[in-house]
Design a protein around this motif. Structure first.
Motif, PDB file in Angstrom:
ATOM      1  N   GLN A 149      61.723  51.756  -6.639  1.00 29.52           N
ATOM      2  CA  GLN A 149      63.256  52.289  -5.993  1.00 29.52           C
ATOM      3  C   GLN A 149      63.600  53.340  -7.143  1.00 29.52           C
ATOM      4  N   ASP A 150      64.410  53.178  -7.848  1.00 30.57           N
ATOM      5  CA  ASP A 150      64.430  53.890  -8.942  1.00 30.57           C
ATOM      6  C   ASP A 150      64.414  55.177  -8.675  1.00 30.57           C
ATOM      7  N   ILE A 151      63.413  55.165  -8.916  1.00 31.62           N
ATOM      8  CA  ILE A 151      61.716  56.457  -9.235  1.00 31.62           C
ATOM      9  C   ILE A 151      62.389  57.803  -7.749  1.00 31.62           C
ATOM     10  N   GLN A 152      62.350  56.442  -6.789  1.00 32.67           N
ATOM     11  CA  GLN A 152      62.529  57.383  -5.316  1.00 32.67           C
ATOM     12  C   GLN A 152      64.066  57.480  -4.818  1.00 32.67           C
ATOM     13  N   ASP A 153      64.779  56.836  -5.421  1.00 36.38           N
ATOM     14  CA  ASP A 153      66.281  57.580  -5.248  1.00 36.38           C
ATOM     15  C   ASP A 153      66.185  58.987  -6.497  1.00 36.38           C
ATOM     16  N   LEU A 154      65.833  58.520  -7.491  1.00 38.67           N
ATOM     17  CA  LEU A 154      66.534  59.687  -8.565  1.00 38.67           C
ATOM     18  C   LEU A 154      64.668  61.167  -7.390  1.00 38.67           C
ATOM     19  N   LYS A 155      64.347  60.514  -6.681  1.00 38.35           N
ATOM     20  CA  LYS A 155      63.370  62.020  -6.082  1.00 38.35           C
ATOM     21  C   LYS A 155      64.493  62.234  -4.784  1.00 38.35           C
ATOM     22  N   ASP A 156      64.821  61.880  -3.747  1.00 42.91           N
ATOM     23  CA  ASP A 156      66.320  62.359  -3.232  1.00 42.91           C
ATOM     24  C   ASP A 156      67.187  62.738  -3.277  1.00 42.91           C
ATOM     25  N   LEU A 157      67.936  62.356  -4.824  1.00 43.21           N
ATOM     26  CA  LEU A 157      68.574  63.175  -5.296  1.00 43.21           C
ATOM     27  C   LEU A 157      68.621  64.719  -5.943  1.00 43.21           C
ATOM     28  N   TRP A 158      66.780  64.571  -6.442  1.00 49.09           N
ATOM     29  CA  TRP A 158      66.873  66.191  -7.095  1.00 49.09           C
ATOM     30  C   TRP A 158      66.279  66.961  -5.458  1.00 49.09           C
ATOM     31  N   ARG A 159      65.373  66.770  -4.405  1.00 48.59           N
ATOM     32  CA  ARG A 159      65.308  67.266  -3.430  1.00 48.59           C
ATOM     33  C   ARG A 159      67.007  67.854  -2.647  1.00 48.59           C
ATOM     34  N   ASP A 160      67.921  67.030  -2.855  1.00 50.75           N
ATOM     35  CA  ASP A 160      69.341  66.723  -1.818  1.00 50.75           C
ATOM     36  C   ASP A 160      69.778  68.343  -3.037  1.00 50.75           C
ATOM     37  N   ALA A 161      69.608  67.759  -3.843  1.00 51.89           N
ATOM     38  CA  ALA A 161      70.492  69.065  -4.675  1.00 51.89           C
ATOM     39  C   ALA A 161      70.173  70.819  -4.615  1.00 51.89           C
ATOM     40  N   SER A 162      68.305  70.547  -4.470  1.00 52.34           N
ATOM     41  CA  SER A 162      67.936  71.787  -4.877  1.00 52.34           C
ATOM     42  C   SER A 162      68.615  72.804  -3.766  1.00 52.34           C
ATOM     43  N   LEU A 163      67.640  74.290  -4.084  1.00 57.10           N
ATOM     44  CA  LEU A 163      68.972  75.266  -4.006  1.00 57.10           C
ATOM     45  C   LEU A 163      68.051  75.732  -2.508  1.00 57.10           C
ATOM     46  N   GLY A 164      66.481  75.684  -2.410  1.00 58.40           N
ATOM     47  CA  GLY A 164      65.888  76.237  -1.413  1.00 58.40           C
ATOM     48  C   GLY A 164      65.353  77.251  -2.195  1.00 58.40           C
ATOM     49  N   PRO A 165      64.161  77.635  -1.719  1.00 59.69           N
ATOM     50  CA  PRO A 165      62.875  78.485  -2.587  1.00 59.69           C
ATOM     51  C   PRO A 165      63.728  80.181  -2.777  1.00 59.69           C
ATOM     52  N   SER A 166      64.006  80.888  -1.555  1.00 56.09           N
ATOM     53  CA  SER A 166      64.515  82.370  -1.760  1.00 56.09           C
ATOM     54  C   SER A 166      65.892  81.570  -2.847  1.00 56.09           C
ATOM     55  N   THR A 167      66.701  81.375  -2.679  1.00 51.93           N
ATOM     56  CA  THR A 167      67.859  81.286  -3.776  1.00 51.93           C
ATOM     57  C   THR A 167      67.055  81.121  -5.008  1.00 51.93           C
ATOM     58  N   GLU A 168      65.981  80.185  -5.425  1.00 51.18           N
ATOM     59  CA  GLU A 168      65.855  79.054  -6.231  1.00 51.18           C
ATOM     60  C   GLU A 168      64.821  80.800  -6.658  1.00 51.18           C
ATOM     61  N   ALA A 169      64.158  81.682  -6.046  1.00 47.72           N
ATOM     62  CA  ALA A 169      63.610  82.602  -7.115  1.00 47.72           C
ATOM     63  C   ALA A 169      64.339  83.473  -7.527  1.00 47.72           C
ATOM     64  N   ILE A 170      65.725  83.912  -7.131  1.00 45.29           N
ATOM     65  CA  ILE A 170      67.002  84.439  -6.856  1.00 45.29           C
ATOM     66  C   ILE A 170      67.155  83.865  -8.325  1.00 45.29           C
ATOM     67  N   VAL A 171      67.956  83.046  -7.992  1.00 46.32           N
ATOM     68  CA  VAL A 171      68.379  82.277  -9.914  1.00 46.32           C
ATOM     69  C   VAL A 171      67.233  82.363 -11.202  1.00 46.32           C
ATOM     70  N   LYS A 172      65.768  81.998 -10.705  1.00 47.30           N
ATOM     71  CA  LYS A 172      65.416  82.474 -11.584  1.00 47.30           C
ATOM     72  C   LYS A 172      65.176  83.726 -12.014  1.00 47.30           C
ATOM     73  N   GLU A 173      65.125  85.078 -11.509  1.00 47.65           N
ATOM     74  CA  GLU A 173      65.137  86.202 -11.727  1.00 47.65           C
ATOM     75  C   GLU A 173      66.521  86.688 -12.811  1.00 47.65           C
ATOM     76  N   ALA A 174      67.290  86.050 -12.172  1.00 45.51           N
ATOM     77  CA  ALA A 174      68.515  86.255 -13.022  1.00 45.51           C
ATOM     78  C   ALA A 174      68.531  85.623 -13.842  1.00 45.51           C
ATOM     79  N   GLU A 175      68.462  84.848 -14.565  1.00 47.52           N
ATOM     80  CA  GLU A 175      68.014  84.091 -15.853  1.00 47.52           C
ATOM     81  C   GLU A 175      67.410  85.208 -16.421  1.00 47.52           C
ATOM     82  N   LYS A 176      66.179  84.864 -16.237  1.00 48.47           N
ATOM     83  CA  LYS A 176      65.392  86.324 -17.091  1.00 48.47           C
ATOM     84  C   LYS A 176      65.819  87.133 -17.310  1.00 48.47           C
ATOM     85  N   ARG A 177      66.597  87.952 -16.644  1.00 43.56           N
ATOM     86  CA  ARG A 177      67.117  89.189 -17.248  1.00 43.56           C
ATOM     87  C   ARG A 177      69.061  89.002 -17.994  1.00 43.56           C
ATOM     88  N   GLY A 178      68.977  87.487 -17.868  1.00 44.32           N
ATOM     89  CA  GLY A 178      70.430  87.460 -18.755  1.00 44.32           C
ATOM     90  C   GLY A 178      71.287  87.997 -17.716  1.00 44.32           C
TER      91      GLY A 178
END
Ligand code: ATP
Ligand code: ATP
Ligand code: MG
Ligand code: MG
Length: 878
Positions: A149-178
């Motif tokens: 149950q703990d691990i499932q709850d953690l997975k749910d929290l992680w999923r709910d907070a994720s940015l979505g694949p497009s935004t994720e790609a954008i912020v990763k690229e931003a980080e790479k460029r400082g």
């Protein structure tokens, strides 16, 4: 065990400069305080049974199984909680590696620090780890069901907070460029960069995306009309509002096969393609009606579905989208094959993963029927069995990269189309049998232009090369490798932060830039107060860094904010550390002055490598910070013969030095004199040495940012903090034949600072009305007494109205003890009431003398002075 406090750090912090996302848990081990893990029967076995994967933790032995070795040999429970909290997050798919555990000054109470990816998940993992360990201590085990149950709850929290694949790609690229980024509090807006140089994005729409282009693209019919008029191949079609018009529409497009879709729909909702009979057409009409009032009827074009992504006028990726399908293996039924396909961990619900799970609907059954199958059929090995007519990823489709195959003519058409529609980022849906041949030859068409196109099919295609489309977006928003940053100057120290911050902001204003700054008095942009209050934490920093008018940020950075949540920015261009002195010790597990120095050192360390740490060479703890920072060093000193500074300058370093009455910048062989201290109002005619030190720090911070000597001079000469702006900071009043000074010095270092000014008062006697906040340590009061004895000719000892829990009279007694220790013949009296004490001081003021008031309430003290009616002028800081 009991959790006393959980804090969430979000920036460079006391524990780590690089790891910004940390949970700090203050944990009381209670009855386990004296117990090593090896002394708890069955603990090691219980822990390994619950979390066998802990085997992978190296810990101090530095090898596989290292941590478990420590558990077996004996380690403290706080340390185990740390590793368990990290492991729980790992098991839920969050990769975290950093942890620390330290005992506090309170025996049995530990600080357990763990890294997180998602705040809520981090806090959850901390609590769950304590629960798990306690359970194993008490019962020898942690129930499997609870762990799951703990691990499932953690997975749910992680999923709910994720940015979505497009935004994720954008912020990763931003980080790479400082390029720094942050999530704004509303509408999924992402800010890239700071202040005036920021850009915003919402999914794949940028702040450059024009509203006209978006509206046109969202209206499929208008888009087609506009494109048809410019000679771009689009499907022949028409729009109807009534079922009665359907027959005529079908005739108009040239008969079956046709496509029916809602006028304003997306993600393939309500669309039926390849309609071949009137019954199908009627059903498709009804389906489309569920989504939209107006219905598009189009000719069906045979071909494969492609998505062409155009960014900033250029095609940056092409993907073929394949409708959801399964491939026969000769053994399984279609239903089984679907189930198996959906087990793929890359498939999620909606848009949160690279692919989406396949769900059957009305058209799926129709399609199967057409292919001669039911769900129970077993298709032969290798046969493809389509389950969806359209290829949207969100209905379970897959993607194949075709970027290198598109024909140059199609490239030209796509780029022209996006110009015509007017979008900076757009996805074209192109139907053609072969994208590597011109549309003209294949009878291909552009079905639609999408604003805010998803990136996931390009970033993570099921087949072919992933394309860095986010890189193209960054190139557009931040051309020529711009960082999107603005200069950030951060100021810390025990005393003088507000003064130095204000002065530095004022100096920077001489460059004509809009300066945003935060202090204990409030947050300011340019000449205006944005918000009053003690604004020295990360939220105030965010306010400034998010403001699109701010060109330079100067941030007073106090210990409280660093301790509570870390810095509000990833790194500064200049980090200024003024001094480290005893104050607030014993609060927040900072008990010694060296710990306090480590805390303040965060400001010196969180500086970009090409930036500067501006350090006080006269304060050994501050000077030592040079060892810890990767940034360039610049020193300021009141002592022109400081060995440290001389060596530094000889090696080509830069420094600010008070020499021969001048504030000067020294660099290599050169001395650039900025101004005589006497001519700088802040230094009170050169009589307040600590203000000279603050002015040196501010001048140096500006200088290393390429502010010119002339601009610095102009700033120093025109900076006048009025009593109304900075009450309680060296407010000097002229009362005719004597002066009164109000300051809220309340720790030994600031007593000494004020003392240096008082000693320079040579025209008459100096009376001190003094005291200190009741919550300080006994020895602190004795020190204040000793210092006062050396500074004043006559002392009136008073106490605060609020004694902060100390018995009335006890603080005064300790101060007097200090006074008489250093000067047995000192002249003093004790008047505990602050108002009476101040009045007595003013009553007995000698001619040309100075009455120094260090009050609890600055406003009351100033009122009492003004009541004297003699205030001719306020000569503060002149
Ligand atoms: P999305 O927004 O996800 O791209 P949508 O709901 O806006 O989808 P369209 O792009 O208009 O819908 O159509 C979805 C798919 O249906 C197209 O990508 C294409 O594969 C197919 N399609 C639509 N119209 C036609 C047509 N006239 N001929 C052939 N195929 C078509
Ligand atoms: P706070 O922690 O309350 O925000 P601060 O660090 O912002 O304080 P200031 O408000 O600039 O400090 O100054 C407060 C008082 O500290 C001054 O009135 C003076 O008594 C003393 N002070 C200022 N600068 C120094 C200095 N460089 N060294 C020692 N004492 C100083
Ligand atoms: Mg589409
Ligand atoms: Mg302050």
């Amino acid at each position: 065990m009991r959790i006393l406090k959980i804090q969430t750090l979000r920036g460079p912090n006391y524990w780590s400069i690089r790891r910004h996302k940390l949970i700090v848990m203050r944990l009381d081990l209670e009855n386990l305080a004296e117990t090593q893990s090896s002394e708890i029967p069955g603990f090691y076995e219980g822990l390994v049974e619950a979390l066998p994967s802990l085997e992978g933790h190296y810990c101090s032995p530095g090898c596989h199984g290292g941590f478990l070795m420590r558990v077996r040999e004996g380690t403290m429970m706080g340390h185990i909680v740390e590793h368990v909290a990290l492991e729980l997050q790992e098991l839920a798919g969050m990769q975290v590696g950093f942890g620390r555990t330290r005992e506090t000054a309170t025996p049995g109470v530990y600080q357990v620090v763990i890294e997180y990816l998602n705040e809520e998940a981090g806090r959850y993992a901390g609590r769950a780890a304590v629960r798990l360990c306690q359970s194993i201590v008490d019962r020898g085990r942690y129930p499997k069901a609870e762990l799951e149950q703990d691990i499932q709850d953690l997975k749910d929290l992680w999923r709910d907070a994720s940015l979505g694949p497009s935004t994720e790609a954008i912020v990763k690229e931003a980080e790479k460029r400082g390029i720094p980024w942050m999530q704004l509090s509303a509408r999924f807006l992402i800010q890239l960069g700071y202040g005036v140089n920021q850009k915003r994005m919402q999914a794949t729409m940028s702040d450059k995306t024009g509203i006209l282009g978006v509206e046109l693209a969202c209206d499929k019919e208008a888009t087609k009309r506009v494109l048809a008029a410019t000679g771009v191949p689009v499907p022949k079609g028409t729009v109807i509002n009534f079922l009665d018009d359907l027959e005529e529409a079908i005739e108009y497009v040239g008969g079956y096969p046709i496509v029916i879709k809602p006028l304003d729909g997306n993600h393939g909702r309500g669309i039926t393609i390849d309609i071949r009979s009137w019954e199908e057409a009627e059903a498709a009409y009804e389906a489309a009606r569920q989504v939209s009032r107006s219905i598009i009827v189009e000719r069906y074009y045979v071909g494969r579905d492609h998505r062409v992504l155009v960014v900033d006028g250029k095609v940056v990726a092409v993907a073929e989208r394949v409708p959801a399908h399964v491939v026969g293996n000769g053994r399984s039924t279609i239903a089984e094959l679907i189930e198996e396909t959906n087990l793929d961990p890359n498939r999620g619900d909606g848009h949160d993963k690279v692919l989406t799970k396949i769900e059957l609907d009305r058209t799926s059954y129709q399609l199967l029927e057409r292919q001669g199958y039911t769900l129970n059929s077993v298709p032969p090995k290798g046969t493809i069995c389509y389950l969806k007519a359209t290829a949207n990823l969100s209905t379970g489709g897959t993607a194949v990269d075709r970027t290198d195959e598109i024909h140059p003519e199609n490239l030209w058409i796509a780029q022209r189309v996006v110009k015509i529609i007017g979008l900076d980022i757009a996805g074209l849906d192109v139907v053609t049998t072969d994208i590597s041949r011109p549309l003209r030859e294949t009878d291909g068409v552009i079905v639609e232009v999408n604003a805010a196109p998803g990136f996931r099919m390009h970033v993570a295609p099921s087949q072919g090369i992933p394309r860095n489309v986010a890189g193209a977006v960054m190139d557009m928003l931040f051309p020529n490798e711009q960082s999107g940053r603005i200069p950030v100057l951060s100021v810390t120290g025990t005393n003088g932060k507000t003064t130095t911050t204000r002065l530095l902001a004022h100096i920077y204003k001489q460059t004509g830039k809009v300066v945003g700054y935060t202090t204990t008095d409030g947050t300011y942009i340019g000449e205006y107060l944005v918000e009053a209050g003690d604004n020295t934490g990360p939220q105030s920093a965010h306010l400034i860094l998010q403001d699109p008018t701010v060109e330079v940020a100067v941030l007073e950075t106090a210990r409280g904010g660093i301790l509570r949540s870390g810095l509000g920015f990833e790194a500064a261009n200049v980090g200024v550390v003024l001094n480290v002195a005893a104050d607030h010790l014993g609060i927040g597990d900072i008990d010694t002055i060296d710990q306090l120095a480590n805390l303040k050192s965060v400001v010196a360390e969180a500086v970009y490598p090409d930036g500067y740490a501006v350090l006080n060479a006269d304060d050994r703890r501050v000077a030592a910070m040079a060892e810890k920072t990767k940034a360039n060093i610049a020193y300021f000193t009141m002592n022109p013969s400081s060995e440290l500074v001389q060596k530094h300058v000889q090696k080509g370093g830069v420094a600010a030095v008070y020499e021969n009455g001048y504030l000067s910048i020294v660099k290599g062989d050169w001395t650039h004199r900025i101004e005589r201290a006497e001519n700088i109002p802040l230094t009170m005619g050169g009589r307040a040495p600590f203000m000279i030190a603050n002015a040196l720090a501010a001048s140096l911070a500006a200088f290393v940012q390429n502010v010119t000597i002339e601009q610095i001079r102009a700033g120093l000469k025109t900076f006048r903090a009025s009593v109304s702006q900075t009450p309680g900071r060296m407010n000097l009043f002229n009362l005719g034949n004597y002066h009164a000074l109000v300051d809220y010095a309340h720790n030994p270092a600031s007593y000494e600072a004020v003392g240096a000014f008082v000693r320079n008062w040579t025209t008459g006697q100096r009376i001190g009305v003094i005291g200190g906040p009741g919550d300080r340590r006994d020895e602190d009061f004795v020190t204040l007494g000793k210092l006062s004895a050396e500074i004043f000719d006559y002392i009136i000892v008073k106490e605060d109205d609020d004694t902060r829990g100390r018995p009335r009279g006890s603080a005064a007694e300790l101060i007097i003890k200090g006074i008489t220790q250093v000067k047995p013949d000192a002249r003093f009296e004790s008047i505990l009431d602050e108002t009476q004490a101040i009045n007595k001081g003013l009553d007995m003021a000698p001619a040309n003398g100075l009455v120094v008031i260090l009050p609890e309430s600055v406003s009351r003290a100033i009122k009492l002075i003004k009541l004297r009616g003699l205030v001719k002028e306020e000569i503060q800081q002149q």
